[in-house]
Design an enzyme around this catalytic site. Structure first.
Site, mmCIF file in Angstrom:
data_model
loop_
_atom_site.group_PDB
_atom_site.id
_atom_site.type_symbol
_atom_site.label_atom_id
_atom_site.label_comp_id
_atom_site.label_asym_id
_atom_site.label_seq_id
_atom_site.Cartn_x
_atom_site.Cartn_y
_atom_site.Cartn_z
ATOM 1 N N CYS A 1 13.355 10.741 7.147
ATOM 2 C CA CYS A 1 13.385 10.231 8.527
ATOM 3 C C CYS A 1 14.778 10.415 9.094
ATOM 4 C CB CYS A 1 12.988 8.763 8.541
ATOM 5 S SG CYS A 1 13.911 7.788 7.359
ATOM 6 N N LYS B 1 0.848 -1.198 0.000
ATOM 7 C CA LYS B 1 0.000 0.000 0.000
ATOM 8 C C LYS B 1 0.882 1.246 0.000
ATOM 9 C CE LYS B 1 -1.934 2.918 2.659
ATOM 10 N NZ LYS B 1 -1.858 4.101 1.782
ATOM 11 N N GLU C 1 10.151 15.695 15.591
ATOM 12 C CA GLU C 1 10.472 15.544 14.170
ATOM 13 C C GLU C 1 9.644 16.563 13.380
ATOM 14 O OE1 GLU C 1 8.917 12.118 11.924
ATOM 15 O OE2 GLU C 1 10.935 11.848 11.137
ATOM 16 N N GLU D 1 9.607 1.043 10.647
ATOM 17 C CA GLU D 1 10.629 2.063 10.344
ATOM 18 C C GLU D 1 9.955 3.408 10.564
ATOM 19 O OE1 GLU D 1 13.690 1.498 9.694
ATOM 20 O OE2 GLU D 1 13.686 -0.615 9.126
HETATM 21 P P1 NAD Z 1 2.133 8.242 7.831
HETATM 22 O O1 NAD Z 1 2.366 7.406 9.045
HETATM 23 O O2 NAD Z 1 1.131 9.304 7.888
HETATM 24 O O3 NAD Z 1 1.717 7.293 6.606
HETATM 25 C C1 NAD Z 1 2.474 6.165 6.242
HETATM 26 C C2 NAD Z 1 1.564 5.178 5.540
HETATM 27 O O4 NAD Z 1 0.611 4.682 6.468
HETATM 28 C C3 NAD Z 1 0.777 5.766 4.379
HETATM 29 O O5 NAD Z 1 0.710 4.815 3.333
HETATM 30 C C4 NAD Z 1 -0.608 5.981 4.997
HETATM 31 O O6 NAD Z 1 -1.667 5.965 4.069
HETATM 32 C C5 NAD Z 1 -0.699 4.784 5.915
HETATM 33 N N1 NAD Z 1 -1.670 4.924 7.017
HETATM 34 C C6 NAD Z 1 -2.222 6.060 7.515
HETATM 35 N N2 NAD Z 1 -3.045 5.762 8.547
HETATM 36 C C7 NAD Z 1 -3.021 4.420 8.695
HETATM 37 C C8 NAD Z 1 -3.639 3.516 9.601
HETATM 38 N N3 NAD Z 1 -4.470 3.938 10.562
HETATM 39 N N4 NAD Z 1 -3.358 2.195 9.491
HETATM 40 C C9 NAD Z 1 -2.486 1.746 8.552
HETATM 41 N N5 NAD Z 1 -1.885 2.556 7.656
HETATM 42 C C10 NAD Z 1 -2.141 3.884 7.722
HETATM 43 O O7 NAD Z 1 3.578 8.796 7.415
HETATM 44 P P2 NAD Z 1 3.943 9.748 6.216
HETATM 45 O O8 NAD Z 1 3.497 11.137 6.519
HETATM 46 O O9 NAD Z 1 3.517 9.138 4.930
HETATM 47 O O10 NAD Z 1 5.550 9.687 6.254
HETATM 48 C C11 NAD Z 1 6.322 10.460 7.098
HETATM 49 C C12 NAD Z 1 6.813 9.662 8.288
HETATM 50 O O11 NAD Z 1 7.485 8.487 7.832
HETATM 51 C C13 NAD Z 1 7.850 10.416 9.094
HETATM 52 O O12 NAD Z 1 7.586 10.262 10.466
HETATM 53 C C14 NAD Z 1 9.159 9.735 8.724
HETATM 54 O O13 NAD Z 1 10.170 9.847 9.699
HETATM 55 C C15 NAD Z 1 8.722 8.329 8.516
HETATM 56 N N6 NAD Z 1 9.690 7.612 7.672
HETATM 57 C C16 NAD Z 1 10.525 6.707 8.258
HETATM 58 C C17 NAD Z 1 11.485 6.050 7.492
HETATM 59 C C18 NAD Z 1 12.430 5.063 8.116
HETATM 60 O O14 NAD Z 1 13.068 4.325 7.377
HETATM 61 N N7 NAD Z 1 12.579 5.020 9.440
HETATM 62 C C19 NAD Z 1 11.569 6.306 6.113
HETATM 63 C C20 NAD Z 1 10.702 7.230 5.548
HETATM 64 C C21 NAD Z 1 9.764 7.887 6.341
#
Ligand code: NAD
Length: 476
Positions: free
Chosen positions: A282, A174, A379, A248
């Protein structure tokens, strides 16, 4: 309207209730839209993956490796289209979009090699006890759900897809609703390669679709990359079903600059660590710890370097930094600028949204930020750097480790013995010495503390999709 869900080897229209707008952040305008997958379609995708598992997991490792090499090749064939789409939908400068594509290609190539080595890992175990033999089998975990964010769409998905397919798992991916078109390439490639139907499924959607996947009782594992708030919901679903999860999550990483550094070189590393992908990483090194002896020379050069960055539309200008990828992220970063003003922080550069269309902000530097400031601890996910001074090595280590996150860190020093010592003391998953954000597929990715659970990349990335089994036989 785009057909955007790849289920059981077919492209289907979304039947969910959410309409997703795909935006060009440099203009702040949509350029495509699609309907999200419904909960029933998520169910169909999981069933398709379940149905495809028995045959896929006994497909020879060399054949799985050949498919992975096919993914690498086909990504290369789609090079220009994928670079342009990342520039348009993420706002990435061209050189960054190119690096993302190359990273994804390298990931598929690397896991093709590891897949080829798999048969030799299934080996006999020498036993001290007489009369028994034992052998190891590394089996695929099964059907895995992969949920990813928007900041490095090609890369984050490749880091999950390639090892999962190499291990013999079948998957439901997804992508983020912010960048739902880019990973469609993986479905198109699966089609072109004749990957058996159901081995790779892609469902697009927002939180409802993500939750339908992470709550689904047909999964054997879920691997999630994203925010801590959603990560903890995903972990709750996994705990309700007692099944494994890789997380992650976020970061608030330190870059530690000792006073024996070349100032110009240090400025380059600091700027790259906070402005790459407009700071939406991240692993952004968003907390600068600079030693007292160099701070007064370094901060004005850093201020000038940030102010001189070329910020603009990557599709029409030569730029160092593009816009933030979504309006939500732009509003969030603007909120931190307001908090900084309320907290009376000393702003040396930026601190404001750009006065033009699109979701642009200035590269920003705050100096002498108090340790309890929200900007020092949270963050932000934007090009916002906070700086503090330190006196001793011990103080630098203590301040760097004083965070609920533990993803990465950078150490800059001409004294390599000291740099290695500090790297060993930092409570993070990856440390860069005198370099910045250098991620190689052979090394691991993942964090300690609030930055997550598990590791991606390297052999650890493959292990995340394997289950260890032993067969012990009585020889008597
Ligand atoms: P997010 O958590 O809002 O969304 C991530 C994914 O989860 C999306 O596909 C979203 O549609 C889905 N999602 C949203 N609500 C959900 C739910 N209730 N249940 C299951 N899935 C759901 O994050 P974002 O804004 O897309 O990305 C930014 C975040 O990602 C930052 O905190 C960043 O640090 C983190 N990130 C971490 C890494 C790593 O490797 N540690 C890499 C990239 C980004």
């Amino acid at each position: 309207m785009t057909t955007s869900h790849y289920i059981a080897g077919r492209w289907v229209e979304g039947q969910g209730s959410d309409c997703i707008s795909v935006n060009d952040p440099a203009l702040g305008q949509p350029f495509a839209e699609l309907m999200a997958a419904s909960v029933a379609q998520v169910d169909q995708a999981v069933s398709a993956a379940r149905g495809a598992l028995p045959a896929w997991k006994i497909t020879s490792a060399s054949k799985r490796a050949a498919y992975l090499r096919g993914f690498a090749e086909q990504l290369g064939q789609r090079r220009e289209a994928l670079i342009t789409l990342q520039m348009r939908n993420n706002g990435k400068p061209r050189h960054e979009a190119e690096i993302d594509l190359d990273d994804a290609i390298a990931t598929f190539g690397y896991y093709a090699e590891l897949a080829e080595q798999l048969p030799s890992k299934n080996r006999d175990v020498p036993l001290a006890a007489p009369g028994f033999s034992a052998r190891t089998r590394l089996e695929p975990v099964g059907v895995v759900g992969l949920i990813v964010p928007w900041n490095f769409p090609l890369v984050t998905s490749a880091w999950k897809l390639a090892p999962a397919l190499a291990a013999g798992c079948t998957v439901v991916l997804k992508p983020s609703e912010v960048t739902p078109l880019i990973e469609q390439a993986y479905g198109q490639i699966a089609d072109a390669l004749g990957l058996p139907a159901g081995v790779l499924n892609i469902v697009n959607g927002k939180a409802e679709t993500g939750a339908a996947l992470s709550n689904h009782n047909g999964l054997d594992k879920l691997s999630f990359t994203g925010s801590n708030s959603v990560g903890s919901q995903v972990m709750r679903s996994a705990s309700a079903q007692c099944r494994p999860v890789t997380l992650e999550l976020g970061g608030k990483s330190a870059i530690v600059v000792f006073d024996d550094c070349d100032v110009g070189q240090a400025v380059e590393w600091i700027v790259a660590g906070i402005t790459w992908n407009a700071g939406q990483m991240c692993s952004a090194t968003s907390r600068l710890l600079v030693q007292e002896g160099i701070a007064d020379a370094l901060l004005p050069r850093l201020q000038a370097a940030l102010e001189n960055l070329r910020v603009g539309n990557p599709l029409s200008e030569e730029v160092d930094m593009g816009p933030l990828t979504s309006q939500a992220q732009w509003l969030k970063v603007a909120g931190y600028f307001a908090t900084a003003r309320e907290e009376g922080l000393q702003c040396l550069a930026g601190g404001k949204a750009l006065d033009r269309d699109g979701w642009f902000v200035s590269p920003t530097l705050y100096a002498d930020v108090p340790k309890d400031s929200r900007l020092w601890t949270e963050e932000i996910f934007g090009p916002v750097l906070c700086a503090r001074r330190f006196a001793t090595e011990e103080q630098a280590i203590a301040e760097a480790n004083d965070s609920r996150f533990g993803l990465v860190a950078t150490v800059c020093s001409a004294d390599l013995e000291r740099a290695e010592r500090v790297a060993d003391a930092l409570e993070v998953g990856h440390v860069w010495i005198n370099s910045v954000q250098a991620v190689f597929v052979e090394t691991s990715w993942g964090g300690t503390k609030g930055s997550g659970i598990g590791r991606e990349l390297g052999p650890w990335g493959l292990s995340a999709y394997q289950s260890v089994k032993h067969v012990t036989r009585c020889l008597g």
